[in-house]
Structures are given as C-alpha cells and as structure tokens.
Write a protein that holds these residues in place. Structure first.
Motif, mmCIF file in Angstrom:
data_model
loop_
_atom_site.group_PDB
_atom_site.id
_atom_site.type_symbol
_atom_site.label_atom_id
_atom_site.label_comp_id
_atom_site.label_asym_id
_atom_site.label_seq_id
_atom_site.Cartn_x
_atom_site.Cartn_y
_atom_site.Cartn_z
ATOM 1 N N THR A 161 -4.110 5.030 4.382
ATOM 2 C CA THR A 161 -3.126 4.192 5.080
ATOM 3 C C THR A 161 -2.072 5.061 5.752
ATOM 4 O OG1 THR A 161 -3.444 2.329 3.565
ATOM 5 C CG2 THR A 161 -1.375 2.399 4.783
ATOM 6 N N ALA A 191 0.824 -1.213 0.000
ATOM 7 C CA ALA A 191 0.000 0.000 0.000
ATOM 8 C C ALA A 191 0.856 1.259 0.000
ATOM 9 C CB ALA A 191 -0.929 0.002 1.210
ATOM 10 N N GLY A 219 -3.145 5.194 -1.318
ATOM 11 C CA GLY A 219 -2.419 5.013 -0.062
ATOM 12 C C GLY A 219 -2.602 6.153 0.920
ATOM 13 N N GLY A 248 1.002 4.229 -3.931
ATOM 14 C CA GLY A 248 1.831 4.050 -2.751
ATOM 15 C C GLY A 248 3.149 4.785 -2.751
#
Length: 298
Positions: free
Chosen positions: A43, A17, A40, A204
C-alpha cells in the motif's frame, strides 16, 4: 531528500492499512521496507508510485508532491510492482522500444539499460520465453529507461532461484550507488544483503527505522541449544550476559546474549555442570532477526 512521507494513513472501507506513517530517505541510499504479509508495505509503495491515493497525509518524491505533481513524480520514479506486468508476446528489445517511445527517451538509452541489467543474451527472445529471473531484469530495465532518480521496487526477489537471487541483488546494489532505491520485502536476508537501512512496518505502523551498520555494530547473538530433557528458563537466565530465553519446542532453547563474545562454551559448561547432554549447539546473529520478531509478533 528523495522521499519525504508525512503522516500518511490509508483506509479501505473501515480497515486501516496505514496509520500515520512518516519517514525520510536521502540519495543515494538503499532502504529496505520490511514487514510481515499484510503489514501495509505494498500500500505504501503504491502511494509513492501514485497508483493509489492517500486517505490522510502527504508525501514528496524528488521534491514533487504526490497529490499535486503526479506526472512529475511518475517521470522521476522507476517502479517495479510485485507482479511484474509484461507483454509476454513481445520481444525484449521490442518491449523496451515501445516503452522508450512512451517515455520519449533516445534509442541509445535502450542499449544502456540492456547492458546494465545483463539482458544481452536474451534480448532477441520473446518475454514469455524468459525465466523468472530474466523477466525481473526486463522489469528493472523498463523501470530504469527514463533514468529516474528514485527506484521503487515491490518484492523484487520473490520466486527467484538462488542464482537469479544473487544476480538481482548485485544489480540492485550497483544501482543503489548512484540512485535512491526503496524496496519492500518480507525477507530479512534480502535487507541484510542489499540495504543501508531498514524500516520495519507492522499493522500499518512504523515500528523501527534503523541503520544496518548500527545494527551490526550492536549485534547480540542467539545460541540455539537442544538438551536431552527440559530445563527451567530460570536456570538458563543465570548464564552471564543473558537477555532472554525462549523454549521454541520440545527441549530446544534459543538463548539471546547481549555480547559479541561466543557464549557456546558457557552453555556447554552449564550442561556439563548440570549433567545434561547437548544434542545440538549453534549460534546465529540476533540483531535484525530478533528485532523483527520482537516488533512484529506483539
């Protein structure tokens, strides 16, 4: 530095991620964390708020290590998740009182955040009776209760109507005059309206880190033109100061120019000289939008 991120990666099984993400944010600064869905953003936000752990790398928030000083990080951060978790059966003041007791802050602070976030007209209502905009205000008020140095916001304007959007934007800008605000969004207009700086993430990885003032000073422009029949890109590329030409669909073209000068008259002259009819001719800022599209469509 308020936030220091060094080579953070995050894996969900075999899926990566985040890949070696690094950046720094100073105080006071409003930084927009921009990227397409699934890039991402959330996250990274959850890692900084200590909701999930990294797979590799580390970060500091207000000088506290997110792995070793988790409690200190949480005490110095105000966090508003994308899906604002509220107790809908509680009254606004009751909810803030409840959280103030957890943070161990004075009751006077509750009145301060009510005034700051404009909750006074709705303070005696149940949260479940509030509009989406006022629920976001409650979430912001709760994030500000303990007077954190850093405010982390995940998609804070999603689902708001235009009036609510303006109110929340203005509130975030006000907060950002004295605190560090790190907000994720996939809406470029939100970054341009609120932020001092933009960090763009795609798949990511950080693909851009730009100051908004620099972007505006280096603005290019896009001229959108619709002709009455198809034109070869090679002919349009002969116009002065052209960076690129894109046929979006049918007979509509986006022509990007490396100049602030209004190039619509040149496009009009081109059409006249080539016996073309122009069905529409518009101009828009190319800086952030074209940068985002170029970096996230690869």
């Amino acid at each position: 530095m308020s936030i220091e991120v060094e080579n953070i990666s995050k894996f969900y099984g075999t899926q990566k991620a985040l890949n070696q993400v690094s950046f720094k944010i100073k105080k006071p600064e409003i930084v927009g964390f921009l990227g397409p869905n699934g890039a991402g953003k959330s996250t990274m936000i959850k890692i900084l708020a200590t909701y999930i752990a990294t797979s590799e790398g580390n970060a500091k928030v207000n000088g506290f290590d997110i792995c070793e000083d988790t409690q200190n990080v949480q005490q110095s951060v105000g966090y508003l998740p994308e899906h604002n978790p509220l107790y809908l059966d509680m009254y606004v003041r009751e909810y803030l009182n409840f959280n103030a007791s957890i943070y161990k802050v004075s009751k006077s602070r509750i009145e301060d955040v009510i005034q700051l976030t404009g909750l006074s007209p709705e303070v005696d209502k149940k949260i479940g009776q509030l509009s989406k905009g006022y629920r976001q205000r409650v979430g912001l008020a709760n994030a500000l209760l303990h007077d954190p140095e850093v405010l982390i916001l995940d998609e804070p304007t999603t689902g708001l109507d235009p009036n609510q959007l303006i109110d929340i934007r203005n509130l975030i800008k006000q907060i950002g005059t004295t605190k560090t605000v790190f907000l994720s969004t996939h809406i470029m207009q939100e970054v341009e309206a609120m932020c001092d700086r933009v960090i763009i993430i795609n798949k990511g990885e950080i693909v851009a880190d730009k100051n908004l003032k620099e972007l505006r000073e280096g603005e290019a422009q896009i001229v959108i033109v619709e002709f009455d029949y198809r034109v070869e890109d090679a002919f349009l590329l002969k116009l002065p100061n052209v960076k690129k030409v894109r046929n979006t669909h049918d007979f509509i073209y986006e022509i990007t120019f490396n100049t602030k000068k209004d190039m619509r008259s040149y496009v009009f002259d081109f059409a006249h000289d080539n016996q073309l009819k122009i069905l529409q001719l518009n101009q828009k800022n190319a800086s952030l939008e074209s940068l985002f599209r170029d970096l996230t469509s690869k």
